[in-house]
Design a protein around this motif. Structure first.
Motif, PDB file in Angstrom:
ATOM      1  N   LYS A  79       3.111   4.620   1.632  1.00 45.24           N
ATOM      2  CA  LYS A  79       2.640   3.334   2.138  1.00 45.24           C
ATOM      3  C   LYS A  79       1.320   2.949   1.494  1.00 45.24           C
ATOM      4  O   LYS A  79       0.519   3.806   1.111  1.00 45.24           O
ATOM      5  CB  LYS A  79       2.486   3.375   3.658  1.00 45.24           C
ATOM      6  CG  LYS A  79       1.534   4.443   4.163  1.00 45.24           C
ATOM      7  CD  LYS A  79       1.517   4.492   5.668  1.00 45.24           C
ATOM      8  CE  LYS A  79       0.570   5.575   6.187  1.00 45.24           C
ATOM      9  NZ  LYS A  79       0.562   5.629   7.662  1.00 45.24           N
ATOM     10  N   ILE A  80       1.116   1.656   1.358  1.00 43.08           N
ATOM     11  CA  ILE A  80      -0.120   1.140   0.762  1.00 43.08           C
ATOM     12  C   ILE A  80      -1.236   1.158   1.800  1.00 43.08           C
ATOM     13  O   ILE A  80      -1.066   0.675   2.915  1.00 43.08           O
ATOM     14  CB  ILE A  80       0.083  -0.286   0.231  1.00 43.08           C
ATOM     15  CG1 ILE A  80       1.024  -0.255  -0.977  1.00 43.08           C
ATOM     16  CG2 ILE A  80      -1.243  -0.922  -0.156  1.00 43.08           C
ATOM     17  CD1 ILE A  80       1.351  -1.619  -1.535  1.00 43.08           C
ATOM     18  N   ILE A  81      -2.370   1.728   1.431  1.00 42.84           N
ATOM     19  CA  ILE A  81      -3.534   1.778   2.294  1.00 42.84           C
ATOM     20  C   ILE A  81      -4.522   0.675   1.936  1.00 42.84           C
ATOM     21  O   ILE A  81      -5.119   0.056   2.801  1.00 42.84           O
ATOM     22  CB  ILE A  81      -4.202   3.164   2.217  1.00 42.84           C
ATOM     23  CG1 ILE A  81      -3.245   4.223   2.781  1.00 42.84           C
ATOM     24  CG2 ILE A  81      -5.533   3.187   2.969  1.00 42.84           C
ATOM     25  CD1 ILE A  81      -3.751   5.651   2.663  1.00 42.84           C
ATOM     26  N   ASP A  82      -4.688   0.417   0.645  1.00 39.93           N
ATOM     27  CA  ASP A  82      -5.603  -0.646   0.225  1.00 39.93           C
ATOM     28  C   ASP A  82      -5.157  -1.173  -1.129  1.00 39.93           C
ATOM     29  O   ASP A  82      -4.489  -0.481  -1.903  1.00 39.93           O
ATOM     30  CB  ASP A  82      -7.038  -0.120   0.129  1.00 39.93           C
ATOM     31  CG  ASP A  82      -8.075  -1.242   0.181  1.00 39.93           C
ATOM     32  OD1 ASP A  82      -7.679  -2.412   0.361  1.00 39.93           O
ATOM     33  OD2 ASP A  82      -9.269  -0.952   0.040  1.00 39.93           O
ATOM     34  N   CYS A  83      -5.529  -2.412  -1.407  1.00 37.60           N
ATOM     35  CA  CYS A  83      -5.229  -3.048  -2.680  1.00 37.60           C
ATOM     36  C   CYS A  83      -6.460  -3.805  -3.134  1.00 37.60           C
ATOM     37  O   CYS A  83      -6.979  -4.657  -2.402  1.00 37.60           O
ATOM     38  CB  CYS A  83      -4.029  -3.982  -2.540  1.00 37.60           C
ATOM     39  SG  CYS A  83      -3.630  -4.848  -4.064  1.00 37.60           S
ATOM     40  N   LEU A  84      -6.963  -3.502  -4.316  1.00 36.57           N
ATOM     41  CA  LEU A  84      -8.190  -4.104  -4.830  1.00 36.57           C
ATOM     42  C   LEU A  84      -7.886  -4.922  -6.073  1.00 36.57           C
ATOM     43  O   LEU A  84      -7.276  -4.416  -7.022  1.00 36.57           O
ATOM     44  CB  LEU A  84      -9.225  -3.014  -5.166  1.00 36.57           C
ATOM     45  CG  LEU A  84      -9.857  -2.250  -4.001  1.00 36.57           C
ATOM     46  CD1 LEU A  84      -8.901  -1.198  -3.462  1.00 36.57           C
ATOM     47  CD2 LEU A  84     -11.139  -1.568  -4.441  1.00 36.57           C
ATOM     48  N   GLU A  85      -8.326  -6.165  -6.063  1.00 41.20           N
ATOM     49  CA  GLU A  85      -8.157  -7.039  -7.213  1.00 41.20           C
ATOM     50  C   GLU A  85      -9.388  -6.943  -8.120  1.00 41.20           C
ATOM     51  O   GLU A  85     -10.439  -6.447  -7.727  1.00 41.20           O
ATOM     52  CB  GLU A  85      -7.957  -8.481  -6.763  1.00 41.20           C
ATOM     53  CG  GLU A  85      -6.787  -8.692  -5.797  1.00 41.20           C
ATOM     54  CD  GLU A  85      -5.443  -8.501  -6.470  1.00 41.20           C
ATOM     55  OE1 GLU A  85      -5.388  -8.525  -7.721  1.00 41.20           O
ATOM     56  OE2 GLU A  85      -4.439  -8.347  -5.754  1.00 41.20           O
ATOM     57  N   ASP A  86      -9.242  -7.441  -9.345  1.00 41.54           N
ATOM     58  CA  ASP A  86     -10.344  -7.494 -10.318  1.00 41.54           C
ATOM     59  C   ASP A  86     -10.956  -6.120 -10.566  1.00 41.54           C
ATOM     60  O   ASP A  86     -12.178  -5.936 -10.518  1.00 41.54           O
ATOM     61  CB  ASP A  86     -11.429  -8.472  -9.854  1.00 41.54           C
ATOM     62  CG  ASP A  86     -10.931  -9.904  -9.833  1.00 41.54           C
ATOM     63  OD1 ASP A  86     -10.231 -10.297 -10.786  1.00 41.54           O
ATOM     64  OD2 ASP A  86     -11.231 -10.626  -8.872  1.00 41.54           O
ATOM     65  N   ILE A  87     -10.102  -5.142 -10.823  1.00 44.47           N
ATOM     66  CA  ILE A  87     -10.546  -3.787 -11.143  1.00 44.47           C
ATOM     67  C   ILE A  87     -10.270  -3.535 -12.620  1.00 44.47           C
ATOM     68  O   ILE A  87      -9.149  -3.742 -13.100  1.00 44.47           O
ATOM     69  CB  ILE A  87      -9.821  -2.730 -10.291  1.00 44.47           C
ATOM     70  CG1 ILE A  87     -10.058  -2.992  -8.800  1.00 44.47           C
ATOM     71  CG2 ILE A  87     -10.278  -1.335 -10.669  1.00 44.47           C
ATOM     72  CD1 ILE A  87     -11.502  -2.866  -8.369  1.00 44.47           C
ATOM     73  N   GLU A  88     -11.277  -3.089 -13.342  1.00 44.11           N
ATOM     74  CA  GLU A  88     -11.152  -2.813 -14.772  1.00 44.11           C
ATOM     75  C   GLU A  88     -10.951  -1.319 -15.001  1.00 44.11           C
ATOM     76  O   GLU A  88     -11.678  -0.501 -14.437  1.00 44.11           O
ATOM     77  CB  GLU A  88     -12.418  -3.273 -15.496  1.00 44.11           C
ATOM     78  CG  GLU A  88     -12.415  -2.976 -16.999  1.00 44.11           C
ATOM     79  CD  GLU A  88     -13.766  -3.261 -17.630  1.00 44.11           C
ATOM     80  OE1 GLU A  88     -13.898  -4.310 -18.282  1.00 44.11           O
ATOM     81  OE2 GLU A  88     -14.686  -2.438 -17.449  1.00 44.11           O
ATOM     82  N   ASP A  89      -9.954  -0.982 -15.787  1.00 43.80           N
ATOM     83  CA  ASP A  89      -9.769   0.399 -16.241  1.00 43.80           C
ATOM     84  C   ASP A  89     -10.698   0.594 -17.439  1.00 43.80           C
ATOM     85  O   ASP A  89     -10.294   0.436 -18.587  1.00 43.80           O
ATOM     86  CB  ASP A  89      -8.304   0.627 -16.619  1.00 43.80           C
ATOM     87  CG  ASP A  89      -8.069   1.985 -17.267  1.00 43.80           C
ATOM     88  OD1 ASP A  89      -8.920   2.874 -17.096  1.00 43.80           O
ATOM     89  OD2 ASP A  89      -7.044   2.134 -17.945  1.00 43.80           O
ATOM     90  N   THR A  90     -11.935   0.909 -17.151  1.00 42.91           N
ATOM     91  CA  THR A  90     -12.975   0.921 -18.180  1.00 42.91           C
ATOM     92  C   THR A  90     -12.719   1.961 -19.256  1.00 42.91           C
ATOM     93  O   THR A  90     -13.060   1.766 -20.425  1.00 42.91           O
ATOM     94  CB  THR A  90     -14.351   1.176 -17.529  1.00 42.91           C
ATOM     95  OG1 THR A  90     -14.515   0.264 -16.435  1.00 42.91           O
ATOM     96  CG2 THR A  90     -15.477   0.993 -18.515  1.00 42.91           C
ATOM     97  N   LYS A  91     -12.103   3.064 -18.905  1.00 48.02           N
ATOM     98  CA  LYS A  91     -11.877   4.145 -19.864  1.00 48.02           C
ATOM     99  C   LYS A  91     -10.806   3.795 -20.895  1.00 48.02           C
ATOM    100  O   LYS A  91     -10.970   4.040 -22.090  1.00 48.02           O
ATOM    101  CB  LYS A  91     -11.471   5.413 -19.106  1.00 48.02           C
ATOM    102  CG  LYS A  91     -11.245   6.637 -19.956  1.00 48.02           C
ATOM    103  CD  LYS A  91     -12.531   7.240 -20.455  1.00 48.02           C
ATOM    104  CE  LYS A  91     -12.257   8.566 -21.166  1.00 48.02           C
ATOM    105  NZ  LYS A  91     -13.486   9.171 -21.697  1.00 48.02           N
ATOM    106  N   GLY A  92      -9.708   3.206 -20.433  1.00 43.22           N
ATOM    107  CA  GLY A  92      -8.589   2.984 -21.353  1.00 43.22           C
ATOM    108  C   GLY A  92      -8.286   1.551 -21.679  1.00 43.22           C
ATOM    109  O   GLY A  92      -7.661   1.266 -22.705  1.00 43.22           O
ATOM    110  N   ASN A  93      -8.685   0.615 -20.802  1.00 44.21           N
ATOM    111  CA  ASN A  93      -8.356  -0.795 -21.025  1.00 44.21           C
ATOM    112  C   ASN A  93      -9.549  -1.672 -20.671  1.00 44.21           C
ATOM    113  O   ASN A  93      -9.460  -2.575 -19.824  1.00 44.21           O
ATOM    114  CB  ASN A  93      -7.136  -1.190 -20.183  1.00 44.21           C
ATOM    115  CG  ASN A  93      -5.879  -0.466 -20.603  1.00 44.21           C
ATOM    116  OD1 ASN A  93      -5.237  -0.809 -21.592  1.00 44.21           O
ATOM    117  ND2 ASN A  93      -5.516   0.575 -19.857  1.00 44.21           N
TER     118      ASN A  93
END
Length: 338
Positions: free
Chosen positions: A25-39
């Motif tokens: 089940k989904i506990i939280d969903c965050l928008e505008d998150i950057e994968d700084t390491k790979g993307n």
């Protein structure tokens, strides 16, 4: 079925593997998150479930990754300077999967947001609930002849006078069946016990043993492949216990209880979150390939000279060019054609 979601790190997975499995089940969903390491520079969505962390690019959902909570070695959040905002919250994780260490850095591009701490909170909840998912031998499971009941656990059956056939003589004790697990402990020694979650059971049968007919429960290879034998003096009672365990095991596995509970300080819309992955495109990429994308996350580090770069001249991603060379010079080593 093998539950891999909390035990593996995978990159660019098909959409079928991004879907929530039964009991997840989904506990939280965050928008505008950057994968700084790979993307770096690519805005994405971070989804936190009770088994893993999912991230995918908003512009191209086929660029994604899944990180099982069981793979995380360390996790921390801190505040850093950002080109988008003056400051930003980052989440740094070190993981281990298939004997390979990966490093992940996620940056929250929303000013003032502290939601990334959800990840560390859910991870702590995951670590504190292992009895829901893992087999336990000779643990602190019993107190004063009573099984210590877990928060989401309900006892269905308690049977005294059940022999554990793991030794040559057998040991007499109590067998308990709950909605989470099967447990047994010895009457003369509470420390001699076992807790076996239903999700780790692969077979339940009655078969002959040197002690006579016995109830045999086999655990999955991932949990150690244990073969546990139990016997009741009455074959009728043993058959009744077998049928009850089988029914409860089947019912529970259709909707597993993983035990990971975490409440957000600001409650999100659960109905909206439940469909959060429905809009992603279906991805059918080949599996088992080692790509340069994976290399970007290696915790041991990859020399910058080994990483691909974008060539404006060619319009392609190419291997980094060594000092003293240019694209033009590399073309000169190819003999001209007449």
């Amino acid at each position: 079925m093998f539950i891999w979601e909390d035990k593996e790190v995978r990159f660019d997975i098909p959409f079928t593997e991004m879907r929530l499995r039964s009991g997840e089940k989904i506990i939280d969903c965050l928008e505008d998150i950057e994968d700084t390491k790979g993307n770096a520079g690519d805005r994405g969505r971070l989804v936190v479930t009770n088994l893993r962390i999912l991230w995918h690019s908003i512009t191209s959902p086929r660029i994604n990754l899944t990180i099982g909570f069981n793979c995380i070695l360390s996790i921390n959040t801190k505040e850093v300077n950002s080109r988008v905002n003056s400051t930003a919250k980052t989440l740094h994780m070190l993981t281990m999967s298939n004997k390979t260490r990966f490093e992940f850095i996620f940056t929250n591009l929303v000013p003032g947001s502290t939601r990334l701490v959800t990840v560390s909170g859910v991870h702590r909840a995951y670590l504190s609930s292992k009895l829901y998912r893992e087999i336990k031998l000779r643990g602190a499971l019993v107190q004063n002849k009573q099984l210590k009941i877990l928060p989401l656990e309900h006892v269905y059956t308690t049977v005294d006078g059940v022999w554990n056939l793991s030794s040559d003589q057998g040991s007499l004790g109590t067998f308990i069946v709950t909605n989470v697990r099967c447990a047994w402990f010895a009457s003369m020694n509470e420390g001699f016990n076992i807790s076996l979650p239903h999700i780790q059971i692969i077979s339940i049968i009655i078969r002959d043993s040197k002690f006579g007919p016995a109830l045999v429960i086999t655990s999955s290879e991932e949990s150690g492949g244990y073969v546990l034998g139990f016997r009741l003096d009455s074959e009728e009672n043993m058959s009744k216990l077998y049928k009850e365990i089988t029914v409860i095991h089947t019912t529970t596995n259709n909707n597993p209880i993983y035990g990971v509970e975490y409440k957000l300080s600001a409650l999100s819309n659960e109905e909206q979150n439940s469909d959060i992955l429905q809009d992603a495109e279906v991805i059918e990429d080949p599996k088992g390939e080692i790509t340069n994308t994976i290399a970007a996350y290696l915790a041991e580090g990859v020399n910058k000279s080994d990483r691909p770069i974008y060539s404006l001249e060619l319009g392609l991603a190419v291997e980094s060019i060594k000092n003293g060379f240019t694209i033009q010079k590399l073309w000169e080593v190819i003999p001209p054609t007449n």
